[in-house]
Design an enzyme around this catalytic site. Structure first.
Site, PDB file in Angstrom:
ATOM      1  N   VAL A 175       0.826  -1.209   0.000  1.00  0.00           N
ATOM      2  CA  VAL A 175       0.000   0.000   0.000  1.00  0.00           C
ATOM      3  C   VAL A 175       0.862   1.263   0.000  1.00  0.00           C
ATOM      4  O   VAL A 175       0.403   2.340   0.366  1.00  0.00           O
ATOM      5  CB  VAL A 175      -0.981   0.015   1.197  1.00  0.00           C
ATOM      6  CG1 VAL A 175      -2.075  -1.021   1.000  1.00  0.00           C
ATOM      7  CG2 VAL A 175      -0.258  -0.217   2.510  1.00  0.00           C
ATOM      8  N   CYS A 176       2.112   1.118  -0.421  1.00  0.00           N
ATOM      9  CA  CYS A 176       3.008   2.269  -0.527  1.00  0.00           C
ATOM     10  C   CYS A 176       3.184   2.624  -1.995  1.00  0.00           C
ATOM     11  O   CYS A 176       3.406   1.744  -2.828  1.00  0.00           O
ATOM     12  CB  CYS A 176       4.361   1.955   0.100  1.00  0.00           C
ATOM     13  SG  CYS A 176       5.412   3.413   0.223  1.00  0.00           S
ATOM     14  N   ILE A 177       3.083   3.912  -2.315  1.00  0.00           N
ATOM     15  CA  ILE A 177       3.238   4.351  -3.705  1.00  0.00           C
ATOM     16  C   ILE A 177       4.361   5.380  -3.827  1.00  0.00           C
ATOM     17  O   ILE A 177       4.384   6.190  -4.745  1.00  0.00           O
ATOM     18  CB  ILE A 177       1.912   4.911  -4.266  1.00  0.00           C
ATOM     19  CG1 ILE A 177       1.330   6.003  -3.355  1.00  0.00           C
ATOM     20  CG2 ILE A 177       0.899   3.783  -4.468  1.00  0.00           C
ATOM     21  CD1 ILE A 177       0.101   6.685  -3.927  1.00  0.00           C
TER      22      ILE A 177
END
Length: 327
Positions: A175-177
């Protein structure tokens, strides 16, 4: 230097088996030592609000697992330490680097936590070095984990400042961009970054992010990690704090990044996103399965304990492991 460094990620690596020396996988010891404490597994549920809350932290500590409480209930941290200590359980909290955190750390002298994690996205920073020194001056017995970083230079600087362990991983999480929003990070080469940083480290490395399977835990240890922080595999359980959502009769749990607008409460400097995960069973069952899989890994490594994983050979098989397989 960079051009000569092998670049790979978890799915690119297969570990090569050694002769098995134990009669049963159950003989394999998955315990790990961090600071003055020994824990059942070398895994840490990510210190994120949809992964851990006080109830889960208490249960993990009671059952002999390491945990790091998130830092998003700032007023609740001191009472949390007190409650854990009243039950003779270790207290492990997170702090940021804002000015008011200095007073908070100083206020813990009478009841210091056993572990403090300095938790910011870009941990190779003067602000982190300053906070490490402050914690070590005020709470010299507390074990300090600092991160997150992605280079040997960062590991050395944080260790030299007094960090007892460093957390490696810039943006490889589900869930890291960060890599999309900034162009920076260890996404796509996280395992190589762990290897690179571990070679420079004199103290424990915690691999953080990019773990998609239980086999990735063994691979992290092979390339130098002492502990492995995991988000998505620990999200979505019945006990998980994420909000339950029902779609077409199927239940899901929310899972979002610490730098997402859902965490921040505003759309500013967003480097995280929210996803829905199908609801899993109980967290305890996942931990048991992780232990069993890691015991199998140790048996394939030809050893009796985690250290044996560090001695196995490996091959780089670019993107061919899955071969259409799925779990």
């Amino acid at each position: 230097m960079f051009n000569d460094m092998p670049v790979f990620d978890y799915e690119d690596i297969q570990l090569i088996p050694n002769k098995c020396i134990i009669n049963s996988r159950s003989e394999a010891d998955t315990s790990v030592r961090l600071g003055n404490y020994t824990f059942k597994l070398p895994v840490i549920p990510a210190n994120m609000q949809t992964i851990i809350d006080e109830t889960i932290a208490e249960q993990l500590a009671r059952d002999g697992y390491f945990y790091i409480m998130h830092r998003f209930d700032e007023q609740g941290r001191k009472p949390f330490i007190q409650r854990m200590h009243e039950q003779q359980l270790i207290a492990s909290i997170s702090v940021g680097v804002k000015d008011y955190e200095y007073d908070f750390v100083s206020s813990l002298k009478e009841d210091a936590p056993e572990f403090i994690t300095i938790d910011i996205a870009h941990g190779h920073a003067d602000s982190v070095i300053k906070m490490i020194k402050h914690i070590k001056a005020e709470l010299p017995e507390t074990f300090v984990i600092a991160g997150n970083v992605g280079t040997p230079e960062a590991v050395r600087e944080l260790e030299n400042a007094g960090a007892d362990a460093t957390k490696v991983g810039i943006g490889p999480g589900k869930v890291c961009i960060t890599k999309v929003k900034t162009g920076f990070g260890t996404g796509g080469w996280q395992l190589a970054a762990v290897r690179w940083c571990a070679k420079a480290a004199r103290k424990p490395i915690i691999a953080d992010g990019g773990i998609r399977t239980h086999g990735d835990i063994a691979k992290s240890i092979r390339f130098g990690a002492t502990m492995v922080m995991i988000g998505s595999l620990f999200a979505g359980h019945i006990e998980s704090p994420g909000k339950m959502v029902e779609i077409d009769g199927q239940s899901f749990k929310e899972y979002y990044g610490s730098a997402s607008e859902y965490q921040k409460g505003e759309h500013k400097n967003v480097e995280g996103k929210k996803i829905l995960l199908p609801t899993k069973g109980h967290l305890a069952d996942t931990l048991t399965e992780m232990k069993q899989d890691l015991q199998s890994s140790i048996s394939y490594a030809g050893g009796r304990e985690l250290e044996s994983l560090r001695r196995v050979n490996y091959v780089i098989v670019k993107n061919s492991i899955w071969n259409g397989d799925s779990i």
